[in-house]
Design a protein around this motif. Sequence first.
Motif: not given
Length: 318
Positions: A184-211
């Motif tokens: 849960l701690s790592l998920l929370d850190e990822a959520e804060q990181t997604a906020r920094r990114l500012g949206g759903d993207h696919n940089h470096r094929w990660t599909a990373f973002g809030p979703t």
Amino acid sequence: MNELAHTLIGHATPSSSPLELSFLRELSQEVRWVKAAYQACRYTEAAGRLPRVLRHLGQEPTALEEETRRLWLQVRADAYHVTASVLLKCDERGLAWLAADRSHQAAQATQDPVLVGSSIRVYVRALMRERHYRTAADLAVNAAEQLEPSTSLSSTASAVSVYGSLMLIGAVAAARQEDRTRALSLLDEAEQTARRLGGDHNHRWTAFGPTNVLLHRVSTAVELGDAGQAVHQARQIDTTRVAPVEREVVLHLDTARAYTQWGKLREAHEALTTAERLAPEELKERPMVHRLVDELRTRSTGHLKRDFVHLADRVGVV
């Protein structure tokens, strides 16, 4: 898949085409196509095009200019990364380890922290497949910590995305180890990181973002045995915001697993058939899915059993 295996272990005839900069750029585009095919769950197509790419990349560039050699290493890292990903989908774990190692070696040679961090993601997945969950979580977190300084530079989107994706895969590994607090701690850190990114993207094929963070909250809840929570979280996700088909299909598979844990077999069947409509290969190629369908076929009765028998036949469950 046999040709891909032969290419990896060195039994294929090497290509004689010279690796000049212009041709390397063509190979880079080919690898991008393969990565797109992987994210669209077209695994047979991806596996069919990889041997040619890998044969060409097995050669040293004819020119020793820094730009040529650096591009060669970058394309090798990406090509072996997607090779390992395809092999892991098909549960070819030994070959996946070989591909993951080659990806990581090429990435390290570039001294690009983002590329190194990206290559470690597939290493973590290989460790998880072997049930080395603590080691996998530790590796993901350590890689993210090494990458963190790069996320504060002026051009950070790729670094932030890889950092966040490492946190997500680390969370799933921790959940499989039944370390709820760390997951849960790592998920929370990822959520804060997604906020920094500012949206759903696919940089470096990660599909990373809030979703994607929400998707991993579902995966983590399933791994922790929180079936009701997993289903509740899955219902909150707007699937129109899930860009790669592979990510949406995994959501439906995780939902099916949650319903199975909950004893709601009809709902599990609905989730599986939704996944099948989106990407038939995901169900046909993944041994994990076969095991789930077989379990549900055994546990069900009446008309529902017939439905699972038909599903098992369609996806090739023995």
